[in-house]
Write a protein that holds these residues in place. Structure first.
Motif, short mmCIF file in Angstrom:
data_model
loop_
_atom_site.label_atom_id
_atom_site.label_comp_id
_atom_site.label_asym_id
_atom_site.label_seq_id
_atom_site.Cartn_x
_atom_site.Cartn_y
_atom_site.Cartn_z
N LYS A 97 0.84 -1.20 0.00
CA LYS A 97 0.00 0.00 0.00
C LYS A 97 0.87 1.25 0.00
N PHE A 98 0.79 2.00 -1.06
CA PHE A 98 1.65 3.18 -1.22
C PHE A 98 1.02 4.38 -0.53
N GLY A 99 1.85 5.19 0.07
CA GLY A 99 1.37 6.38 0.77
C GLY A 99 1.19 6.11 2.25
N LYS A 100 0.84 7.15 2.96
CA LYS A 100 0.68 7.07 4.41
C LYS A 100 -0.78 6.81 4.78
N ASP A 101 -0.97 6.19 5.97
CA ASP A 101 -2.32 5.91 6.45
C ASP A 101 -3.14 7.18 6.52
N HIS A 102 -4.40 7.08 6.07
CA HIS A 102 -5.38 8.16 6.12
C HIS A 102 -5.03 9.34 5.21
N LEU A 103 -3.88 9.29 4.54
CA LEU A 103 -3.53 10.33 3.58
C LEU A 103 -3.65 9.83 2.15
#
Length: 406
Positions: A59-65
């Motif tokens: 999963k690419f990117g940060k949580d909730h962003l």
């Protein structure tokens, strides 16, 4: 940040991109990942990118962003995909992704200058994320191009004439069927036209004006009618022909089994074909209905189909299909029992070895040449965890982005 499974970058080029993207992540928390693969397998570029993006460990990117972006390149198939995380979709629109692919990546890739193309594309993506003014300028440029490529009035006139003719025929059919209650082919057009000449031309003129101004909407309506008619053929074949034949055969073999005309051992010789008939009916009849249901859900609730389907486990689909097939056979058994009870010539019985009377193609009740139907073309899709060694944060993608080929 850079996984070059296809080997299109030199070690220096891959390291250069990797350092740039890692530094950009440290500065902004945004994650841009470049992945090259040798083969797509049985997947499309969109399915492959979506699967890799949303794998638990990828999963690419940060949580909730959800601030991740995947640039997937399949050089052997000459295809490329920009998969955008949900958090980036308002900024990196499908239009911008298509612009990057068409005007930056594709020209470089045609010359096999992969590093230059990717490097330039990353520069434009970062510039768009960091500079809202640049995003506005790009939007203005795209709107100007769209205005320049607007369909000419001549094309609109011919399209409107064609659609006016199509809708006139459809409305005439409805008028004959529901008002005159007569067949369209048996109704004489000339007397109707002479009787309502003025109304006819007023109607055609009004319809032409509506179609000319809203011809895009009319095309969509026409395509919906066309697709619905096309899918209804499959529904008719599935439910009106194959399912009817499957029930007829199933009732016959269960009736023969319960009256002792068909032995329990021999029953399993006839059962597989009956199962295949039910499967074919399911494939032809239920599949178009499910497609229409998912399309309706997408339009009404604005939900992504891929995300909806991924929320259910494979066990759910297996159980649902199993229940449908069980219900088919339960209905057949109940109908067979009712037929036996209503017949004064037949009584319940049981046998181990006995060929069914009326099940052969030579004669008896329900005789006739047997036909088998099969449904082919099933595909399996996989996300292929071996395709990426990247392990990121917690962002998700709903399928936003763009694809292209060169």
């Amino acid at each position: 940040m850079v996984t070059d499974n296809a080997g299109i970058f030199s070690d220096y080029e891959a390291q250069n991109l990797r350092e740039k993207l890692m530094q950009y992540e440290l500065d902004t928390s945004h994650e841009i990942v470049v992945l090259t693969i040798k083969e797509l397998g049985n997947n499309t570029i969109e399915q492959y990118a979506y699967g890799v993006f949303n794998q638990e460990k990828n999963k690419f990117g940060k949580d909730h962003l959800d601030n991740g972006l995947l640039l997937l390149i399949a050089p052997n198939q000459r295809q490329v995909r920009i998969e955008v995380g949900n958090g980036f979709e308002p900024i990196i629109t499908d239009v911008f992704s298509s612009h990057i692919i068409d005007y930056i990546l594709t020209p470089y890739f045609k010359k096999e200058q992969y590093f230059k193309g990717v490097n330039h594309a990353i520069y434009e993506i970062i510039k768009l994320i960091q500079d809202p003014i640049y995003a506005q300028e790009f939007g203005d440029i795209y709107r100007k191009k769209a205005e320049e490529s607007e369909i000419s009035p001549v094309t609109k006139v011919f399209a409107s004439i064609f659609l006016t003719l199509v809708f006139t025929i459809l409305l005439y059919y409805c008028y004959c069927k529901f008002v005159l209650k007569a067949s369209m082919w048996k109704t004489k057009i000339k007397p109707l036209y002479n009787k309502h000449k003025l109304n006819f031309w007023l109607f055609v003129s009004a319809l032409f004006c509506v179609v000319y101004n809203f011809y895009t909407l009319s095309w969509i309506l026409f395509m919906i009618l066309f697709v619905s008619s096309f899918l209804s053929i499959f529904v008719f074949v599935g439910f009106g022909i194959i399912l009817k034949l499957a029930f007829k055969r199933a009732i016959t073999i269960f009736k023969s089994l319960l009256t002792g005309k068909l032995g329990f051992i021999n029953f399993w010789w006839y059962f597989p074909l009956t199962f295949l008939l039910f499967f074919a009916a399911f494939a032809f009849g239920f599949t178009p209905i499910m497609m229409g249901f998912f399309m309706l859900i997408t339009i009404v609730f604005n939900k992504d189909i891929n995300e909806m389907i991924s929320n259910f486990s494979w066990e759910f689909y297996v159980i649902a299909i199993a229940l449908i097939f069980i219900s088919f056979f339960v209905i057949s058994i109940v109908r067979a029992i009712k037929k036996i009870k209503s017949s004064y010539k037949e009584t319940f019985g049981f046998s181990i070895f006995k060929m069914g009377v009326g099940l052969s193609s030579k004669g008896g009740s329900g005789s006739g040449s047997s036909r088998s139907y099969s449904s082919s073309g099933s595909r399996s899709y996989s996300s292929s965890s071996r395709s990426s060694s990247y392990s990121g944060g917690g962002g998700r993608s709903s399928g936003g982005g763009a694809s292209g080929s060169w």
